[in-house]
Scaffold this active site. Structure first.
Site, mmCIF file in Angstrom:
data_model
loop_
_atom_site.group_PDB
_atom_site.id
_atom_site.type_symbol
_atom_site.label_atom_id
_atom_site.label_comp_id
_atom_site.label_asym_id
_atom_site.label_seq_id
_atom_site.Cartn_x
_atom_site.Cartn_y
_atom_site.Cartn_z
ATOM 1 N N ASP A 153 -0.266 -4.472 -3.743
ATOM 2 C CA ASP A 153 -1.295 -3.418 -3.858
ATOM 3 C C ASP A 153 -0.679 -2.039 -3.667
ATOM 4 O O ASP A 153 -1.252 -1.176 -2.986
ATOM 5 C CB ASP A 153 -2.392 -3.624 -2.802
ATOM 6 N N ASP A 208 0.824 -1.220 0.000
ATOM 7 C CA ASP A 208 0.000 0.000 0.000
ATOM 8 C C ASP A 208 0.855 1.265 0.000
ATOM 9 O O ASP A 208 0.537 2.246 0.679
ATOM 10 C CB ASP A 208 -0.960 0.019 1.194
#
Length: 346
Positions: free
Chosen positions: A187, A166
């Site tokens: 991600d 992230d």
């Protein structure tokens, strides 16, 4: 009697007029906060050695009055700044600029919540960052955001954004990233923003099972998505996918992008939810390199035609022509802010 007045056409006209006036006043107030001179900025300098206005970046941001009416340019001198930074929502039109990303580094070490772990959090609108490295050194053991962007109309030029999971929480709003280097493993570009990444270098540090994007978009009515134009993707061979759906209507497009063999042949993942295969919008257009071979791509991704790709080949989705601005060319001393603030207090 009261019922008759409430139901009369005259009353409804007056009520409608009052509503229009109310919203017009709100619009005028919002517009009045837009700087009248977009070429001139108030200059604040940050220097760890003590030769600037402040030693810490957050102190410089805190010094800017809420709802100020001029561009503010915070020049960060070379150094490693170990601090977490927040640009609050009531401080728009701030530019945060280093001299080059290799020597102007903002760093912190924190994992956990994607909202709380961010090294730099942008809540204000019309924010610009230039020539900075933003780094979360937490490592691979969990979520650790380097940059969280939650304000509208934010632009980043020649920045390096580094973490693992992230890395970039591109949460909400319209954003533009130009010539940036974004690094991570899982991600590492995620959120529900409408963003254009132009000529950016996206590097996966994953050794296996990596994911570049996790776009949210929970309904087809949201005009959001990630568009990568003329970018470059690198990493270890066969280790990463282009994306997976955080939301059911996740939308990501890669166009004119160089894809190394880091990209796995299938290209995309449904995050263990086959129902999302019918609703996501994952497109590729004229990409090249070994990772761009679509022969073994998942069937629910798209090889876009020129007609289908046109809407993604410009900045229209983010309305970029209306708010992207060049760097200021004229500067005023920071004491101008203090002087105006003093006058208001007196």
């Amino acid at each position: 009697m009261g019922v008759q007045v409430m139901s009369s056409p005259h009353f409804l006209v007056v009520l409608l007029a009052q509503i229009v006036i109310f919203w017009t006043k709100k619009t005028i107030m919002a517009d009045s906060r837009t700087p009248s001179d977009m070429s001139t900025a108030l200059l604040i300098s940050v220097d760890q050695s003590g030769h600037g206005d402040y030693k810490k970046i957050q102190d410089a941001i805190d010094a800017v009055p809420p709802n100020h009416k001029e561009l503010v340019y915070i020049l960060v001198k070379p150094g490693i700044y170990k601090e977490k930074i927040v640009v609050p929502a009531d401080k728009p039109y701030i530019t945060l600029s280093g001299t080059q990303p290799s020597n102007t580094i903002i760093t912190w070490h924190e994992g956990g919540s994607i909202f709380d772990s961010a090294v730099v959090t942008i809540l204000a609108s019309d924010f610009v960052a230039r020539y900075l490295t933003i780094q979360n050194t937490f490592g691979r053991s969990g979520k650790a955001v380097a940059l969280r962007v939650s304000g509208d109309r934010a632009a980043f030029y020649n920045c390096r954004i580094l973490s693992y999971q992230d890395t970039l929480l591109d949460e909400t709003g319209r954003h533009f990233y130009s010539n940036c280097y974004i690094e991570g493993g899982t991600d590492f570009i995620c959120g529900d923003a409408a963003s254009v990444f132009e000529k950016c270098h996206v590097h996966s540090t994953s050794e296996v099972g990596g994911i570049i994007t996790a776009h949210h978009r929970s309904t087809p009515r949201e005009n959001t998505g990630f568009t990568f134009l003329g970018c470059k993707i690198t990493g270890s061979a066969g280790t990463t996918l282009l994306g997976r759906p955080w939301g059911a209507y996740s939308r990501v497009v890669f166009a004119f992008t160089s894809m190394s063999d880091a990209i796995l042949p299938q290209g995309w993942d449904d995050w263990r939810d086959p129902s999302k295969q019918r609703t996501v919008y994952y497109g590729e257009y004229k990409c090249y390199g070994p990772g761009a071979n679509r022969a073994k791509r998942v069937s629910w991704s798209r090889s876009l035609s020129t007609k289908e790709a046109l809407q993604f080949l410009n900045k229209n989705m983010i309305g970029g022509r209306g708010w992207l601005r060049p760097a200021p060319t004229h500067f005023k001393k920071f004491y101008t802010i203090n002087s105006e603030k003093t006058k208001e207090n007196n």
